[in-house]
Scaffold this motif. Structure first.
Motif, PDB file in Angstrom:
ATOM      1  N   GLY A 101       0.785  -1.227   0.000  1.00  0.00           N
ATOM      2  CA  GLY A 101       0.000   0.000   0.000  1.00  0.00           C
ATOM      3  C   GLY A 101       0.815   1.274   0.000  1.00  0.00           C
ATOM      4  N   PHE A 102       2.140   1.181   0.128  1.00  0.00           N
ATOM      5  CA  PHE A 102       3.016   2.342   0.077  1.00  0.00           C
ATOM      6  C   PHE A 102       3.532   2.528  -1.354  1.00  0.00           C
ATOM      7  N   VAL A 103       3.685   3.767  -1.765  1.00  0.00           N
ATOM      8  CA  VAL A 103       4.314   4.097  -3.042  1.00  0.00           C
ATOM      9  C   VAL A 103       5.582   4.859  -2.718  1.00  0.00           C
ATOM     10  N   LEU A 104       6.728   4.246  -3.015  1.00  0.00           N
ATOM     11  CA  LEU A 104       8.024   4.770  -2.605  1.00  0.00           C
ATOM     12  C   LEU A 104       8.822   5.202  -3.823  1.00  0.00           C
ATOM     13  N   GLU A 105       9.447   6.354  -3.726  1.00  0.00           N
ATOM     14  CA  GLU A 105      10.337   6.832  -4.784  1.00  0.00           C
ATOM     15  C   GLU A 105      11.778   6.666  -4.306  1.00  0.00           C
ATOM     16  N   GLY A 106      12.529   5.836  -5.018  1.00  0.00           N
ATOM     17  CA  GLY A 106      13.921   5.636  -4.643  1.00  0.00           C
ATOM     18  C   GLY A 106      14.815   6.766  -5.098  1.00  0.00           C
ATOM     19  N   GLY A 107      14.428   7.449  -6.173  1.00  0.00           N
ATOM     20  CA  GLY A 107      15.186   8.572  -6.707  1.00  0.00           C
ATOM     21  C   GLY A 107      14.338   9.825  -6.685  1.00  0.00           C
ATOM     22  N   PRO A 108      14.246  10.538  -7.814  1.00  0.00           N
ATOM     23  CA  PRO A 108      13.430  11.762  -7.835  1.00  0.00           C
ATOM     24  C   PRO A 108      11.968  11.445  -7.568  1.00  0.00           C
ATOM     25  N   ASP A 109      11.283  12.392  -6.909  1.00  0.00           N
ATOM     26  CA  ASP A 109       9.864  12.176  -6.619  1.00  0.00           C
ATOM     27  C   ASP A 109       8.980  13.201  -7.307  1.00  0.00           C
TER      28      ASP A 109
END
Length: 467
Positions: A49-57
């Motif tokens: 349920g989480f949306v994670l940005e590893g780089g630019p967001d």
């Protein structure tokens, strides 16, 4: 049939391959990527349920090239803005967190009333900043960015405002950046208006405000949706993942040596980090190779932490940045669940920490982030989950002398059919990298077209009589 090979499947390489395919549907295109996925530092992870940005967001709206590409790919309905917030972010001055003054143009105060009312600067700091209105401009010449801002606006503006705002863009020490290469717009303000503040006021009147969080945009499912959409449009492109390029040679065009084979090409787009490109060009163009390898990079890391939202203290806006010299390990925090809708399940808070130039294990990075949060909040609940994304070559740094290095690096393009693209050259932001991929594809197509015309019999090159 002409053959274009794009080396590197990050944002620049994907943009180049896509725009080349759009411009020349019959062209043979191969894209080689050393990793087992496309996108480079664009990495979105959807988990529990989480949306994670590893780089630019996010991308900035006033640089339109990323948004134009999203619309062209049919993603217009998925484009989202940050949630409205005033203030959108705070800067921690060492003693407390304070709002960023309203009316900034880039990093320069463009609203004198907001500057006067800002608690971020002392009365002396504000008075020193206003001297910018009277200090004569200097002749153009490269200057360290920190020295440039201190000369125009004073040390306090540099330490408490400008350095926190820019430290996360290029990584490393923002003081060492080349003003001409990294912030040419500010050089233009000084030259055209004789004052940064006077120029910022004029810009603000022309552009209007960019407040309340409408400066940034993303996609509903994260920026990884852009990579997915590009990949879907590249069905006719031969994409080879996990393919390391070990060398390139000139031979009736180009020969590309991978771990598995030799690939013949008529043109190459090198969309790899500058040092990698330098290694590949070492024997073909030593001067350009040396310049490419001299472009410094700084590592970057993002740490995302999930919390029970009920246990978190109130958080203002979208996040917080750190002033220089205050002992923080992080450059700043983003309250991801407050910045964007749909990034965390109901009842959860999602906090993202950003590091630059910090080398440590994932567990140590999580501890450093929690330690800084403890300084901000006094007490930090135990995170329910953590995610660490580390980029050893996170960001190229446009340090003083970058323009000279750039000119030498781009001299590699005197090799017929070779083109360079990527963040190391004309801008590190995603919009600039997408624009460079597009312009590089256009130049590659023009080269292949001219080569095709040269190879045609002379009578076929003459204009055909109309029927």
């Amino acid at each position: 049939m002409a053959h274009l090979v794009v080396i590197g499947g990050g944002a620049a390489g994907l943009s180049a391959a896509y725009h080349a395919r759009q411009a020349a549907p019959d062209l043979q295109i191969t894209l080689l990527e050393a990793e087992n996925r496309l996108g480079g530092k664009i990495l979105t992870v959807a988990e529990q349920g989480f949306v994670l940005e590893g780089g630019p967001d996010a991308v900035v709206r006033y640089k339109p090239w990323a948004l134009e590409l999203m619309c062209e790919l049919g993603l217009e309905a998925e484009i989202v803005s940050t949630t409205p917030a005033r203030p959108a972010a705070l800067i921690h001055s060492g003693g407390r967190a304070l709002p960023i003054p309203a009316g900034l143009q880039m990093v320069v105060p463009g609203d004198l009333r907001a500057l006067a009312q800002s608690p971020l600067l002392s009365p002396l700091g504000k008075a020193r900043a206003l001297l910018d209105l009277f200090i004569p401009k200097r002749p153009q010449g490269d200057e360290a960015f920190g020295a440039f801002i201190e000369r125009r606006l004073g040390r306090q503006v540099w330490e408490r405002l400008v350095a926190p705002l820019t430290g996360g863009i290029y990584g490393g020490d923002p003081y060492e950046l080349s003003t001409q290469a990294a912030f040419p717009q500010l050089v233009a303000l000084e030259q055209q208006h004789g004052s940064l503040i006077r120029g910022a006021i004029a810009q603000r009147k022309a552009r209007g405000n960019r407040e309340a969080g409408q400066l940034f945009a993303s996609l509903e499912g994260g920026l990884g949706r852009l990579v997915q959409a590009l990949e879907a449009r590249l069905i006719a492109v031969d994409i080879r993942l996990g393919t390391q390029v070990r060398g390139i040679e000139r031979s009736k065009g180009w020969l590309i040596h991978t771990s598995a084979e030799w690939i013949q090409a008529d043109a190459i787009v090198l969309a790899t980090p500058a040092g990698v490109s330098g290694e590949l060009l070492a024997n073909l163009h030593p001067e350009a190779a040396r310049a490419l390898k001299a472009i410094p990079y700084s590592s970057s890391t993002t740490v995302s932490l999930a919390f029970d939202k009920a246990q978190l203290p109130p958080r203002v806006g979208h996040g917080i940045l750190m002033s220089l010299g205050q002992g923080f390990s992080t450059r700043g925090f983003t309250w991801s669940d407050q910045k964007w809708t749909g990034r965390a399940p109901e009842g959860f808070g999602l906090v993202r920490a950003y590091f630059s130039g910090v080398e440590a294990s994932p567990d140590e990075l999580v501890k450093l982030a929690l330690h800084d949060l403890e300084r901000l909040w006094g007490r930090v609940p135990k995170p329910l989950q953590s995610w660490v994304f580390h980029w050893p070559l996170g960001l190229p740094r446009y340090t003083v002398g970058h323009q000279e290095r750039l000119a030498q690096a781009l001299s590699a393009e005197t090799l017929p059919g070779l083109f360079l693209a990527g963040a190391a050259y004309h801008g590190v932001g995603l919009p600039e990298v997408i624009r460079m991929g597009r312009s590089t594809a256009q130049r590659a197509i023009a080269f292949l077209l001219s080569k095709s015309l040269e190879s045609e019999p002379e009578d076929l090159q003459k204009p055909r009589a109309q029927a």
